[in-house]
Design a protein around this motif. Structure first.
Motif, PDB file in Angstrom:
ATOM      1  N   ARG A   1      -6.442   4.612   2.024  1.00  0.00           N
ATOM      2  CA  ARG A   1      -5.874   3.292   1.746  1.00  0.00           C
ATOM      3  C   ARG A   1      -5.826   2.355   2.955  1.00  0.00           C
ATOM      4  O   ARG A   1      -5.083   1.382   2.948  1.00  0.00           O
ATOM      5  CB  ARG A   1      -4.460   3.459   1.179  1.00  0.00           C
ATOM      6  CG  ARG A   1      -4.439   4.203  -0.149  1.00  0.00           C
ATOM      7  CD  ARG A   1      -3.042   4.299  -0.723  1.00  0.00           C
ATOM      8  NE  ARG A   1      -3.037   4.960  -2.027  1.00  0.00           N
ATOM      9  CZ  ARG A   1      -3.298   4.356  -3.184  1.00  0.00           C
ATOM     10  NH1 ARG A   1      -3.596   3.063  -3.186  1.00  0.00           N
ATOM     11  NH2 ARG A   1      -3.257   5.014  -4.318  1.00  0.00           N
TER      12      ARG A   1
ATOM     13  N   THR B   1      -9.021   2.278  -1.551  1.00  0.00           N
ATOM     14  CA  THR B   1      -8.436   1.031  -2.063  1.00  0.00           C
ATOM     15  C   THR B   1      -8.379  -0.009  -0.959  1.00  0.00           C
ATOM     16  O   THR B   1      -7.914   0.273   0.147  1.00  0.00           O
ATOM     17  CB  THR B   1      -7.023   1.271  -2.627  1.00  0.00           C
ATOM     18  OG1 THR B   1      -7.110   2.119  -3.773  1.00  0.00           O
ATOM     19  CG2 THR B   1      -6.386  -0.051  -3.051  1.00  0.00           C
TER      20      THR B   1
ATOM     21  N   THR C   1       1.121   4.152  -2.888  1.00  0.00           N
ATOM     22  CA  THR C   1       0.888   5.573  -2.579  1.00  0.00           C
ATOM     23  C   THR C   1       1.965   6.439  -3.216  1.00  0.00           C
ATOM     24  O   THR C   1       1.668   7.472  -3.838  1.00  0.00           O
ATOM     25  CB  THR C   1       0.882   5.789  -1.055  1.00  0.00           C
ATOM     26  OG1 THR C   1      -0.136   4.966  -0.471  1.00  0.00           O
ATOM     27  CG2 THR C   1       0.628   7.236  -0.699  1.00  0.00           C
TER      28      THR C   1
ATOM     29  N   ALA D   1       0.827  -1.201   0.000  1.00  0.00           N
ATOM     30  CA  ALA D   1       0.000   0.000   0.000  1.00  0.00           C
ATOM     31  C   ALA D   1       0.864   1.255   0.000  1.00  0.00           C
ATOM     32  O   ALA D   1       0.565   2.246  -0.693  1.00  0.00           O
ATOM     33  CB  ALA D   1      -0.923  -0.002   1.213  1.00  0.00           C
TER      34      ALA D   1
ATOM     35  N   HIS E   1      -6.377  -2.868   0.100  1.00  0.00           N
ATOM     36  CA  HIS E   1      -5.060  -3.464  -0.139  1.00  0.00           C
ATOM     37  C   HIS E   1      -4.931  -4.835   0.514  1.00  0.00           C
ATOM     38  O   HIS E   1      -3.927  -5.516   0.304  1.00  0.00           O
ATOM     39  CB  HIS E   1      -3.963  -2.542   0.397  1.00  0.00           C
ATOM     40  CG  HIS E   1      -3.760  -1.315  -0.422  1.00  0.00           C
ATOM     41  ND1 HIS E   1      -3.037  -1.306  -1.590  1.00  0.00           N
ATOM     42  CD2 HIS E   1      -4.196  -0.042  -0.246  1.00  0.00           C
ATOM     43  CE1 HIS E   1      -3.012  -0.077  -2.101  1.00  0.00           C
ATOM     44  NE2 HIS E   1      -3.717   0.701  -1.309  1.00  0.00           N
TER      45      HIS E   1
END
Length: 394
Positions: free
Chosen positions: A92, A114, A23, A19, A116
């Motif tokens: 995230r 998202t 980013t 993750a 992850h």
């Protein structure tokens, strides 16, 4: 592709991980497209790299699961959104998802989230906690496996899209890794150039990343005559303990009990992962729980290396068994040892041929460029939908 919007990404910390790396990659892509990339985070190893890429870092304790801190973070994010004229927020992780959701609703900023990882849904409280991510205007799954898990537990509708994680084909390219980098790493890890085989397991120390399975497989490779390896191979565990010193200590005990002190090396965090893959003959990812995506197989494939992964989760999407790598039953040391030996029997030329096929597949399906392009396209679609929705209310 031009994208001149301001995007605020929210992530607990910027240490090494899937993750976190994503980013950074998205921030870099936004800046390169002409946009403004902001990151709200508690900090971490990758923060300086993100700033170097052109992103601005805002120190916010979004790693906290404390309900009072989550509420306070709402206000902190609202100020960033207003002060920086943020066009879109992208969160995230689960704890900051609630802060981001509340801030986005208060400012009418569209929210992307998202997934992850795959999260336990045991109990009503855990299910509610996880639901912060699912309430976003755009929900991104990092693999088809992740998307299937979300659909099983959530009514997500057309808000869900799949954008696979990617490997950076320019960084993870065997041709771009010079001999000096490889030899520097070999010396740092105390490896002899004369060792017949080098295996690499790159993962943080966690009880489900498969280190214990790899130790048991290594013992088989050393002790069983049919493999013929003896101690003429090395298995490298490259990764952070991330506060799990007790687990690292238990691994060292297991290594000692198995008589593998000369075979297995715990080398800690590696700053030059392309060189680490280049140094390896075979890369292992024997996770005992399904990986949501599994970037190790993608990065190894990009480097033209044979990857041996567990036959579940995202690995089934990145590895074609017997063609671009090998898949083995999760938790089976015997199957892992056999798969490694299959790769050994192929010889260097056979592994190189399989590695070329792996590189071609990653280039076509799982590159960082494909991931960033698809993410920015999803941003644009969400922004357009939000604009049209707002116009419809006038």
């Amino acid at each position: 592709m031009r994208f001149e919007q301001c995007v605020l990404q929210v992530i607990p910390a910027l240490n090494e991980g899937g993750a976190e790396r994503t980013t950074l990659e998205i921030a870099r892509a936004i800046v390169e497209a002409g946009g403004k990339a902001l990151i709200a985070t508690s900090g971490g190893r990758l923060a300086a790299e993100a700033e170097k890429a052109g992103a601005r870092i805002f120190a916010v304790p979004v790693h906290s699961k404390n309900p009072l801190t989550i509420l306070a973070n709402r206000g902190r994010l609202i100020r960033i959104i207003k002060d920086e004229a943020v066009d879109l927020v992208h969160v995230r992780s689960r704890a900051p998802a609630w802060s981001a959701l509340l801030a986005a609703r208060a400012t009418s900023a569209p929210l992307a989230a998202t997934w992850h990882g795959i999260y336990s849904e045991n109990g009503a409280l855990k299910r509610f906690y996880n639901s912060g991510l699912a309430r976003a205007d755009l929900v991104i799954a990092n693999s088809a496996y992740t998307a299937d898990q979300i659909r099983r537990t959530r009514e997500i509708g057309d808000r869900l899209t799949i954008i696979h994680r990617g490997a950076d084909l320019s960084a993870f390219d065997l041709a771009s890794v010079g001999a000096a980098r490889i030899e520097r790493l070999r010396a740092a890890w105390g490896l002899s150039a004369g060792v017949a085989l080098t295996l690499l397991l790159p993962a943080r120390f966690s009880d489900w990343k498969g280190h214990e399975v790899a130790i048991a497989a290594a013992k088989r490779l050393k002790d069983e005559p049919r493999y013929g390896l003896g101690e003429d191979f090395r298995l490298i565990f490259a990764g952070d303990s991330e506060g799990k010193g007790g687990f690292a200590a238990s691994l060292r005990r297991a290594i000692g009990e198995a008589g593998l002190e000369r075979v297995i090396r715990l080398v800690g965090h590696c700053e030059d992962m392309p060189a680490a893959y280049a140094l390896a003959d075979i890369v292992l990812s024997p996770s005992t729980r399904p990986e949501a995506f599994g970037r190790v197989a993608a990065e190894a494939g990009a480097m033209g290396r044979v990857a041996v992964g567990a036959d579940h989760g995202g690995a089934r999407e990145t590895i074609i068994d017997g063609e671009t790598g090998f898949l083995t039953p999760p938790g089976s040391a015997a199957a892992l040892a056999d798969a490694i030996f299959k790769a050994v029997e192929m010889g260097a030329a056979g592994r190189a041929d399989m590695g070329k096929k792996a590189r071609a597949r990653i280039s076509e399906e799982f590159s960082t460029k494909a991931m960033t392009d698809r993410t920015i396209a999803a941003y644009e679609k969400l922004l357009l939908r939000t604009k049209e929705g707002a116009a419809g209310l006038v």
